[in-house]
Design an enzyme around this catalytic site. Sequence first.
Site, PDB file in Angstrom:
ATOM      1  N   TYR A 189     -36.086  20.222  -2.143  1.00 21.36           N
ATOM      2  CA  TYR A 189     -36.480  21.113  -1.051  1.00 21.36           C
ATOM      3  C   TYR A 189     -36.562  20.290   0.218  1.00 21.36           C
ATOM      4  CZ  TYR A 189     -39.434  24.309   1.731  1.00 21.36           C
ATOM      5  OH  TYR A 189     -39.938  25.124   2.717  1.00 21.36           O
ATOM      6  N   ASP A 284     -34.886  12.119   2.376  1.00 26.89           N
ATOM      7  CA  ASP A 284     -35.934  13.014   2.870  1.00 26.89           C
ATOM      8  C   ASP A 284     -37.256  12.496   2.306  1.00 26.89           C
ATOM      9  OD1 ASP A 284     -36.690  16.593   2.607  1.00 26.89           O
ATOM     10  OD2 ASP A 284     -37.789  14.887   3.416  1.00 26.89           O
ATOM     11  N   LYS A 312     -45.921  15.174   6.920  1.00 26.24           N
ATOM     12  CA  LYS A 312     -47.151  15.088   6.132  1.00 26.24           C
ATOM     13  C   LYS A 312     -48.050  13.896   6.515  1.00 26.24           C
ATOM     14  CE  LYS A 312     -44.774  17.409   2.306  1.00 26.24           C
ATOM     15  NZ  LYS A 312     -45.490  18.677   2.060  1.00 26.24           N
TER      16      LYS A 312
HETATM   17  P1  KE4 Z   1     -42.729  21.283   6.165  1.00 24.45           P
HETATM   18  O1  KE4 Z   1     -41.789  22.073   7.057  1.00 24.45           O
HETATM   19  O2  KE4 Z   1     -43.436  22.164   5.137  1.00 24.45           O
HETATM   20  O3  KE4 Z   1     -43.698  20.411   6.970  1.00 24.45           O
HETATM   21  O4  KE4 Z   1     -41.839  20.230   5.352  1.00 24.45           O
HETATM   22  C1  KE4 Z   1     -40.735  20.687   4.616  1.00 24.45           C
HETATM   23  C2  KE4 Z   1     -40.440  19.669   3.521  1.00 24.45           C
HETATM   24  C3  KE4 Z   1     -39.335  18.862   3.659  1.00 24.45           C
HETATM   25  N1  KE4 Z   1     -39.031  17.930   2.726  1.00 24.45           N
HETATM   26  C4  KE4 Z   1     -39.814  17.758   1.635  1.00 24.45           C
HETATM   27  C5  KE4 Z   1     -39.438  16.723   0.635  1.00 24.45           C
HETATM   28  C6  KE4 Z   1     -40.960  18.560   1.448  1.00 24.45           C
HETATM   29  O5  KE4 Z   1     -41.733  18.387   0.350  1.00 24.45           O
HETATM   30  C7  KE4 Z   1     -41.292  19.534   2.405  1.00 24.45           C
HETATM   31  C8  KE4 Z   1     -42.480  20.451   2.264  1.00 24.45           C
HETATM   32  N2  KE4 Z   1     -43.209  20.346   1.057  1.00 24.45           N
HETATM   33  C9  KE4 Z   1     -43.899  21.537   0.629  1.00 24.45           C
HETATM   34  C10 KE4 Z   1     -44.540  21.248  -0.727  1.00 24.45           C
HETATM   35  N3  KE4 Z   1     -43.575  21.181  -1.717  1.00 24.45           N
HETATM   36  C11 KE4 Z   1     -44.892  21.993   1.638  1.00 24.45           C
HETATM   37  C12 KE4 Z   1     -45.887  23.001   1.134  1.00 24.45           C
HETATM   38  C13 KE4 Z   1     -45.511  24.406   1.542  1.00 24.45           C
HETATM   39  O6  KE4 Z   1     -44.307  24.722   1.634  1.00 24.45           O
HETATM   40  O7  KE4 Z   1     -46.461  25.190   1.749  1.00 24.45           O
END
Ligand code: KE4
Length: 472
Positions: A189, A284, A312
């Site tokens: 993701y 990523d 994060k």
């Molecule tokens: P954000 O747009 O949520 O800040 O980041 C996207 C993203 C990009 N790359 C990786 C590897 C990520 O894990 C994420 C976001 N992680 C999720 C949890 N799996 C955020 C939690 C959510 O979507 O509410």
Amino acid sequence: MAATSGVGLSWRSSVSDRPASKSARRVSGHSSSLVKMAISVEKKPFTLEKSEETFNAAKNLMPGGVNSPVRAFKSVGGQPIVFDSVKGSKMWDIDGNEYIDYVGSWGPAIIGHADDKVNAALVEALKKGTSFGAPCVLENELAATVIDAVPSIEMVRFVNSGTEACMGVIRLARAFTGRSKILKFEGCYHGHADSFLVKAGSGVATLGLPDSPGVPSAAASLTLTAPYNDSAAVAALLELNRGEVAAIILEPVVGNAGFIPPAPGFLAELRRLTSEHGVLLIFDEVMTGFRLAYGGAQERFGVTPDLTTLGKVIGGGLPVGAYGGRRDIMEMVAPAGPVYQAGTLSGNPLAMTAGIETLRRLREPGSYEQLDRVTGELVKGLVEGGKAAGHEVCGGHVGGMFGFFFAEGPVANFEDAKKSDTAKFGRFHRGMLEEGVYLAPSQFEAGFTSLAHTAQDLEKTLEAAARVFHRI
Ligand code: KE4
């Protein structure tokens, strides 16, 4: 207010909590020992009445009652929790239940929630305003810190989320190579931009979405996918699409299909294949950055990509994302170059402050050894406890990131992960919740520890797990 975690001590109501004189203490000392004998440790019912009331109202205000799908507990079932406050390794919900937290706001809370030094720095920054919409010194400080820490990063751009970071880095890779296709891995993701919602993990997998409606087929058609840990499939796709692939983007340790580490040599083979084909390699590290090591997965595994995304942890709980890498590539980003990307609140002084203070704490000697030790003990205890109760359980960790599956294992890719017993995971999640332990509400997520998790937290977690493993 730190409430008890589901266990109420009834004696507190009958024993005066006024400070007693020395003599009185002797008496009260005696009486209190009687009281202690009479303590009836009543299992306070685990009530979520206020969470239920608030969440029901939320569902009329926001789609699914949440601002990010995974929070809705769709795949684990049961009443989602509405929280009131967090501190260190703990969370408290609006019904007064206390939890040991292994989600850590999905990664940012790596030094513990509401860290006193981070809060103090934010209070001082706040006095100077929340956002300038113009350069501030703090951007230089966090940028220099990130560049010093992350092997691949010679220049960096701050944005407001991991999604924005991944959007920006893909546009940049396409501009730099003049190619349009990208290759991602099933179950990974990279945020919710169109290019990435193809066989994606995290909430997309959690909700079993076939890939999101609204993504034009033209966009999806430019995204190739391969099974994680399958470098032969990657080689074949690069050959089939020779000269057309701008970049390969991956989670160097997967957290969005559940926890899946790279097979030995997998990352190095991707580095070799991408160099051979003139394809940019993008790690990523939104989740792994500053979590697996101070220099992230690329430091931990000794493989340097061309570009890296972050998020994060570098925001310490405030909205920050970043992308960075080779200077010759980054110099193409506007206004230095023609690749446009922008953001009203990018680099704002509050978010920069939280990131600077968080990374400062992580630089303290022993931080990553502590994270690795605590997380290793946790996941070892969970796997052993599950097996002792007769379940098929496998799991692992790297640094402060862990995961486990109800499966014999090993789980090497998303297909393996989907074969695990996700219904049992849902029962385990609910059981642990009622024991005061907050795990990620999806099998297709990872778990996170922090520098605030104590030996007592681990002991309570594993005792709770032993009870729940026997109940499910
Ligand atoms: P954000 O747009 O949520 O800040 O980041 C996207 C993203 C990009 N790359 C990786 C590897 C990520 O894990 C994420 C976001 N992680 C999720 C949890 N799996 C955020 C939690 C959510 O979507 O509410």
